[in-house]
Design a protein around this motif. Sequence first.
Motif, mmCIF file in Angstrom:
data_model
loop_
_atom_site.group_PDB
_atom_site.id
_atom_site.type_symbol
_atom_site.label_atom_id
_atom_site.label_comp_id
_atom_site.label_asym_id
_atom_site.label_seq_id
_atom_site.Cartn_x
_atom_site.Cartn_y
_atom_site.Cartn_z
ATOM 1 N N TRP A 196 -0.451 87.851 62.298
ATOM 2 C CA TRP A 196 -0.825 88.092 60.912
ATOM 3 C C TRP A 196 0.341 87.602 60.083
ATOM 4 O O TRP A 196 1.482 87.998 60.305
ATOM 5 N N VAL A 197 0.097 86.709 59.148
ATOM 6 C CA VAL A 197 1.169 86.111 58.357
ATOM 7 C C VAL A 197 0.714 86.002 56.903
ATOM 8 O O VAL A 197 -0.483 85.861 56.628
ATOM 9 N N ASP A 198 1.672 86.071 55.999
ATOM 10 C CA ASP A 198 1.382 85.872 54.587
ATOM 11 C C ASP A 198 0.889 84.440 54.393
ATOM 12 O O ASP A 198 1.496 83.493 54.912
ATOM 13 N N LEU A 199 -0.199 84.272 53.665
ATOM 14 C CA LEU A 199 -0.811 82.955 53.463
ATOM 15 C C LEU A 199 0.193 81.950 52.888
ATOM 16 O O LEU A 199 0.316 80.822 53.377
ATOM 17 N N ASP A 200 0.924 82.349 51.863
ATOM 18 C CA ASP A 200 1.890 81.434 51.241
ATOM 19 C C ASP A 200 3.026 81.078 52.195
ATOM 20 O O ASP A 200 3.513 79.943 52.191
ATOM 21 N N GLU A 201 3.458 82.023 53.043
ATOM 22 C CA GLU A 201 4.515 81.737 54.015
ATOM 23 C C GLU A 201 4.034 80.716 55.044
ATOM 24 O O GLU A 201 4.797 79.827 55.450
ATOM 25 N N ALA A 202 2.784 80.835 55.475
ATOM 26 C CA ALA A 202 2.235 79.879 56.444
ATOM 27 C C ALA A 202 2.193 78.477 55.837
ATOM 28 O O ALA A 202 2.547 77.488 56.501
ATOM 29 N N ILE A 203 1.786 78.378 54.568
ATOM 30 C CA ILE A 203 1.742 77.080 53.892
ATOM 31 C C ILE A 203 3.147 76.493 53.794
ATOM 32 O O ILE A 203 3.372 75.319 54.123
ATOM 33 N N THR A 204 4.104 77.297 53.332
ATOM 34 C CA THR A 204 5.485 76.836 53.182
ATOM 35 C C THR A 204 6.039 76.353 54.516
ATOM 36 O O THR A 204 6.690 75.299 54.594
ATOM 37 N N HIS A 205 5.772 77.101 55.572
ATOM 38 C CA HIS A 205 6.259 76.732 56.907
ATOM 39 C C HIS A 205 5.673 75.383 57.349
ATOM 40 O O HIS A 205 6.401 74.477 57.742
ATOM 41 N N ASN A 206 4.334 75.263 57.295
ATOM 42 C CA ASN A 206 3.697 74.015 57.730
ATOM 43 C C ASN A 206 4.126 72.826 56.877
ATOM 44 O O ASN A 206 4.352 71.740 57.396
ATOM 45 N N ARG A 207 4.230 73.031 55.561
ATOM 46 C CA ARG A 207 4.664 71.943 54.675
ATOM 47 C C ARG A 207 6.063 71.460 55.055
ATOM 48 O O ARG A 207 6.347 70.264 55.056
ATOM 49 N N ALA A 208 6.951 72.402 55.394
ATOM 50 C CA ALA A 208 8.320 72.035 55.777
ATOM 51 C C ALA A 208 8.313 71.218 57.072
ATOM 52 O O ALA A 208 9.069 70.248 57.206
ATOM 53 N N VAL A 209 7.471 71.581 58.024
ATOM 54 C CA VAL A 209 7.352 70.822 59.277
ATOM 55 C C VAL A 209 6.882 69.398 58.973
ATOM 56 O O VAL A 209 7.430 68.429 59.504
ATOM 57 N N ALA A 252 -15.512 75.210 65.548
ATOM 58 C CA ALA A 252 -15.734 76.351 64.660
ATOM 59 C C ALA A 252 -14.405 77.083 64.516
ATOM 60 O O ALA A 252 -13.734 77.354 65.523
ATOM 61 N N ARG A 253 -14.022 77.397 63.287
ATOM 62 C CA ARG A 253 -12.729 78.024 63.024
ATOM 63 C C ARG A 253 -12.913 79.224 62.106
ATOM 64 O O ARG A 253 -13.699 79.172 61.168
ATOM 65 N N GLY A 254 -12.176 80.292 62.410
ATOM 66 C CA GLY A 254 -12.316 81.537 61.663
ATOM 67 C C GLY A 254 -11.264 81.720 60.597
ATOM 68 O O GLY A 254 -10.090 81.426 60.810
ATOM 69 N N ILE A 255 -11.703 82.228 59.464
ATOM 70 C CA ILE A 255 -10.816 82.621 58.371
ATOM 71 C C ILE A 255 -10.908 84.139 58.297
ATOM 72 O O ILE A 255 -11.944 84.689 57.918
ATOM 73 N N VAL A 256 -9.826 84.807 58.699
ATOM 74 C CA VAL A 256 -9.798 86.271 58.702
ATOM 75 C C VAL A 256 -8.661 86.698 57.786
ATOM 76 O O VAL A 256 -7.490 86.474 58.093
ATOM 77 N N LEU A 257 -9.011 87.303 56.652
ATOM 78 C CA LEU A 257 -8.039 87.715 55.638
ATOM 79 C C LEU A 257 -7.933 89.229 55.568
ATOM 80 O O LEU A 257 -8.946 89.925 55.689
ATOM 81 N N ARG A 258 -6.723 89.712 55.349
ATOM 82 C CA ARG A 258 -6.463 91.131 55.090
ATOM 83 C C ARG A 258 -5.414 91.195 53.991
ATOM 84 O O ARG A 258 -4.248 90.877 54.246
ATOM 85 N N GLU A 259 -5.839 91.557 52.790
ATOM 86 C CA GLU A 259 -4.953 91.582 51.624
ATOM 87 C C GLU A 259 -4.263 90.228 51.484
ATOM 88 O O GLU A 259 -4.934 89.223 51.309
ATOM 89 N N GLN A 260 -2.917 90.169 51.591
ATOM 90 C CA GLN A 260 -2.204 88.896 51.435
ATOM 91 C C GLN A 260 -2.002 88.168 52.760
ATOM 92 O O GLN A 260 -1.425 87.078 52.784
ATOM 93 N N SER A 261 -2.450 88.762 53.850
ATOM 94 C CA SER A 261 -2.229 88.176 55.174
ATOM 95 C C SER A 261 -3.469 87.481 55.703
ATOM 96 O O SER A 261 -4.595 87.805 55.322
ATOM 97 N N ILE A 262 -3.223 86.550 56.618
ATOM 98 C CA ILE A 262 -4.289 85.810 57.281
ATOM 99 C C ILE A 262 -3.981 85.803 58.774
ATOM 100 O O ILE A 262 -2.810 85.722 59.175
ATOM 101 N N LEU A 263 -5.017 85.891 59.583
ATOM 102 C CA LEU A 263 -4.850 85.831 61.030
ATOM 103 C C LEU A 263 -4.835 84.363 61.456
ATOM 104 O O LEU A 263 -5.820 83.652 61.276
ATOM 105 N N LEU A 264 -3.694 83.932 61.972
ATOM 106 C CA LEU A 264 -3.529 82.550 62.403
ATOM 107 C C LEU A 264 -2.979 82.512 63.823
ATOM 108 O O LEU A 264 -2.624 83.547 64.386
ATOM 109 N N LEU A 265 -2.894 81.318 64.355
ATOM 110 C CA LEU A 265 -2.247 81.093 65.637
ATOM 111 C C LEU A 265 -0.941 80.369 65.366
ATOM 112 O O LEU A 265 -0.929 79.363 64.649
ATOM 113 N N TYR A 266 0.153 80.907 65.910
ATOM 114 C CA TYR A 266 1.423 80.185 65.843
ATOM 115 C C TYR A 266 1.611 79.524 67.199
ATOM 116 O O TYR A 266 1.467 80.166 68.237
ATOM 117 N N THR A 267 1.930 78.225 67.194
ATOM 118 C CA THR A 267 2.139 77.485 68.433
ATOM 119 C C THR A 267 3.576 76.982 68.464
ATOM 120 O O THR A 267 3.968 76.148 67.640
#
Length: 175
Positions: free
Chosen positions: A132-145, A25-40
């Motif tokens: 808390w990270v900007d959704l688009d920044e998280a996508i860009t970061h993961n895509r680059a990895v 089970a995974r949570g999607i928690v949004l606040r305006e342009q940010s999303i609560l994620l885990l950075y590892t």
Amino acid sequence: MRLIKKLIHPEVKAVTGAILTRRAARGIVLREQSILLLYTERYNDFSFPGGGVAEGEDLIDGLRRELEEETGAQNVRVQRNYGYIEETRPHRRGGYELMNMTSHFFLCDIDPELRTTKMEDYETANGMRPVWVDLDEAITHNRAVIDRREASMGLSIQRETFMLEELANERAKVA
């Protein structure tokens, strides 16, 4: 519950042999342009908070437990089931060759302040922390990895990045 996507990890050549089946089970928690994620740090990636649900454990109870442990979230309120992803990926432990993971995603609200996390030892050792990270920044970061094929890249980054992109696409349709 809607099936969002079936994923087969690029390393999987054939779906044969001993397969571990797991529910998450995974949570999607949004606040305006940010999303609560885990950075590892170990994997240099962003992922959704949540994880495995024990045999017989209710998905929502498991979701609340995982969000509280991994992010320090309080008063988790599930708004709706977003859907699920079925994923087949390598799993070379416990006599298994593959894992079939069904990840159920839920849109959630939480209280504004995050409290202290209760990470498991391996999560702490991997340098996992809630952000808390900007959704688009998280996508860009993961895509680059993914594009760099970093040696430290974890097995879940394809699923997590696909789901982040799914949310971004949905947000763009609404805007």
